[in-house]
Design a protein around this motif. Sequence first.
Motif, PDB file in Angstrom:
ATOM      1  N   GLY A  51      -0.252  -2.527  -3.603  1.00 54.61           N
ATOM      2  CA  GLY A  51      -0.779  -3.036  -2.352  1.00 54.61           C
ATOM      3  C   GLY A  51      -1.598  -2.009  -1.596  1.00 54.61           C
ATOM      4  O   GLY A  51      -1.998  -0.967  -2.112  1.00 54.61           O
ATOM      5  N   LEU A  52      -1.786  -2.292  -0.345  1.00 54.30           N
ATOM      6  CA  LEU A  52      -2.658  -1.584   0.572  1.00 54.30           C
ATOM      7  C   LEU A  52      -2.011  -0.295   1.084  1.00 54.30           C
ATOM      8  O   LEU A  52      -0.802  -0.233   1.276  1.00 54.30           O
ATOM      9  N   LEU A  53      -2.830   0.736   1.308  1.00 55.99           N
ATOM     10  CA  LEU A  53      -2.410   1.926   2.040  1.00 55.99           C
ATOM     11  C   LEU A  53      -2.942   1.784   3.460  1.00 55.99           C
ATOM     12  O   LEU A  53      -4.149   1.658   3.664  1.00 55.99           O
ATOM     13  N   VAL A  74      -4.480   2.582  -5.086  1.00 55.13           N
ATOM     14  CA  VAL A  74      -3.954   1.645  -4.099  1.00 55.13           C
ATOM     15  C   VAL A  74      -4.912   0.464  -3.982  1.00 55.13           C
ATOM     16  O   VAL A  74      -6.102   0.599  -4.241  1.00 55.13           O
ATOM     17  N   ALA A  75      -4.396  -0.682  -3.598  1.00 53.54           N
ATOM     18  CA  ALA A  75      -5.234  -1.878  -3.477  1.00 53.54           C
ATOM     19  C   ALA A  75      -5.801  -1.971  -2.071  1.00 53.54           C
ATOM     20  O   ALA A  75      -5.443  -2.832  -1.283  1.00 53.54           O
ATOM     21  N   LYS A 101      -9.106   0.077  -6.262  1.00 56.43           N
ATOM     22  CA  LYS A 101      -8.885  -1.110  -7.107  1.00 56.43           C
ATOM     23  C   LYS A 101      -9.724  -2.307  -6.662  1.00 56.43           C
ATOM     24  O   LYS A 101      -9.263  -3.431  -6.615  1.00 56.43           O
ATOM     25  N   ASN A 102     -10.968  -2.052  -6.280  1.00 53.51           N
ATOM     26  CA  ASN A 102     -11.908  -3.097  -5.860  1.00 53.51           C
ATOM     27  C   ASN A 102     -11.453  -3.854  -4.622  1.00 53.51           C
ATOM     28  O   ASN A 102     -11.836  -4.998  -4.407  1.00 53.51           O
ATOM     29  N   ALA A 103     -10.640  -3.225  -3.795  1.00 51.43           N
ATOM     30  CA  ALA A 103     -10.194  -3.821  -2.536  1.00 51.43           C
ATOM     31  C   ALA A 103     -10.894  -3.120  -1.373  1.00 51.43           C
ATOM     32  O   ALA A 103     -11.555  -2.097  -1.541  1.00 51.43           O
ATOM     33  N   ALA A 104     -10.730  -3.650  -0.183  1.00 47.06           N
ATOM     34  CA  ALA A 104     -11.485  -3.227   0.995  1.00 47.06           C
ATOM     35  C   ALA A 104     -11.159  -1.816   1.468  1.00 47.06           C
ATOM     36  O   ALA A 104     -10.032  -1.346   1.359  1.00 47.06           O
ATOM     37  N   LEU A 105     -12.181  -1.169   2.026  1.00 45.11           N
ATOM     38  CA  LEU A 105     -12.066   0.109   2.734  1.00 45.11           C
ATOM     39  C   LEU A 105     -12.427  -0.193   4.186  1.00 45.11           C
ATOM     40  O   LEU A 105     -13.556  -0.581   4.482  1.00 45.11           O
ATOM     41  N   THR A 106     -11.449  -0.042   5.093  1.00 42.94           N
ATOM     42  CA  THR A 106     -11.652  -0.414   6.491  1.00 42.94           C
ATOM     43  C   THR A 106     -11.313   0.754   7.404  1.00 42.94           C
ATOM     44  O   THR A 106     -10.221   1.323   7.302  1.00 42.94           O
ATOM     45  N   VAL A 125     -13.748   8.826  -3.648  1.00 48.46           N
ATOM     46  CA  VAL A 125     -13.190   7.526  -3.282  1.00 48.46           C
ATOM     47  C   VAL A 125     -13.989   6.515  -4.081  1.00 48.46           C
ATOM     48  O   VAL A 125     -15.206   6.410  -3.916  1.00 48.46           O
ATOM     49  N   ASP A 126     -13.303   5.790  -4.978  1.00 51.36           N
ATOM     50  CA  ASP A 126     -13.999   4.927  -5.936  1.00 51.36           C
ATOM     51  C   ASP A 126     -13.461   3.500  -5.874  1.00 51.36           C
ATOM     52  O   ASP A 126     -12.353   3.260  -5.415  1.00 51.36           O
ATOM     53  N   ASN A 127     -14.277   2.585  -6.385  1.00 57.05           N
ATOM     54  CA  ASN A 127     -13.914   1.174  -6.526  1.00 57.05           C
ATOM     55  C   ASN A 127     -13.532   0.511  -5.215  1.00 57.05           C
ATOM     56  O   ASN A 127     -12.654  -0.340  -5.166  1.00 57.05           O
ATOM     57  N   GLY A 128     -14.223   0.925  -4.139  1.00 53.91           N
ATOM     58  CA  GLY A 128     -14.036   0.239  -2.858  1.00 53.91           C
ATOM     59  C   GLY A 128     -14.667  -1.135  -2.939  1.00 53.91           C
ATOM     60  O   GLY A 128     -15.827  -1.280  -3.300  1.00 53.91           O
TER      61      GLY A 128
END
Length: 194
Positions: A51-53, A74-75, A101-106, A125-128
């Motif tokens: 999941g999310l950090l 982390v997702a 993991k191709n999830a959002a960076l906020t 920082v990769d796969n945002g």
Amino acid sequence: GGRNNALIVDGAGYDHSAVATNLNYLQLGGGGLGYSSAVIVTNKGRLYASGLLIAGSGVTGAVAVVCQGSKAFVAGLTIGSGAGSSNTVYVVDTNSLLDLKNAALTLGDGVSVSNRLVIDRGGTVDNGGGLTFYTNNSLFLWGGTLAVAGGTYNGGTFVVGDGTQSAMLKCLAGAAALVWKCGLLITNNATLRG
């Protein structure tokens, strides 16, 4: 919750085998508790979360660090939410990786301010999955790589690199556009790809 808590994944030793795995998500702080909490992945340690950090949920001073050749998967990543402010995520040193993991960076949420993502000294920082940046927060790409699948940055002119280190801003293949509403500056030794 709680105060002054830390999760440290330290790969020190001859085989660098420290691993934290099977974590659902990581939240530093919550409900106004948890200031000065930290997640540190160091010395080639590994952290895996499905999941999310969340670095700073309604709190101040939460810190996450990925350094010294460590890897964290982390997702997604949210830095600052709710009334949380002055929370920081550092990804520093060559071969250090924060894979989203191709999830959002906020960064922030419209209420939360003074939160920072710092990429320096060869960190990646990769796969945002996409960048969402709220004003009054900071994204620093001094040396290393930031790779995201599009998004919008509206925090003033975004500067890639410090002029000395190698730095790369990368829009991932097949992604939507990266929009820099207030300008984009590529310094010496920095590149833009996508």
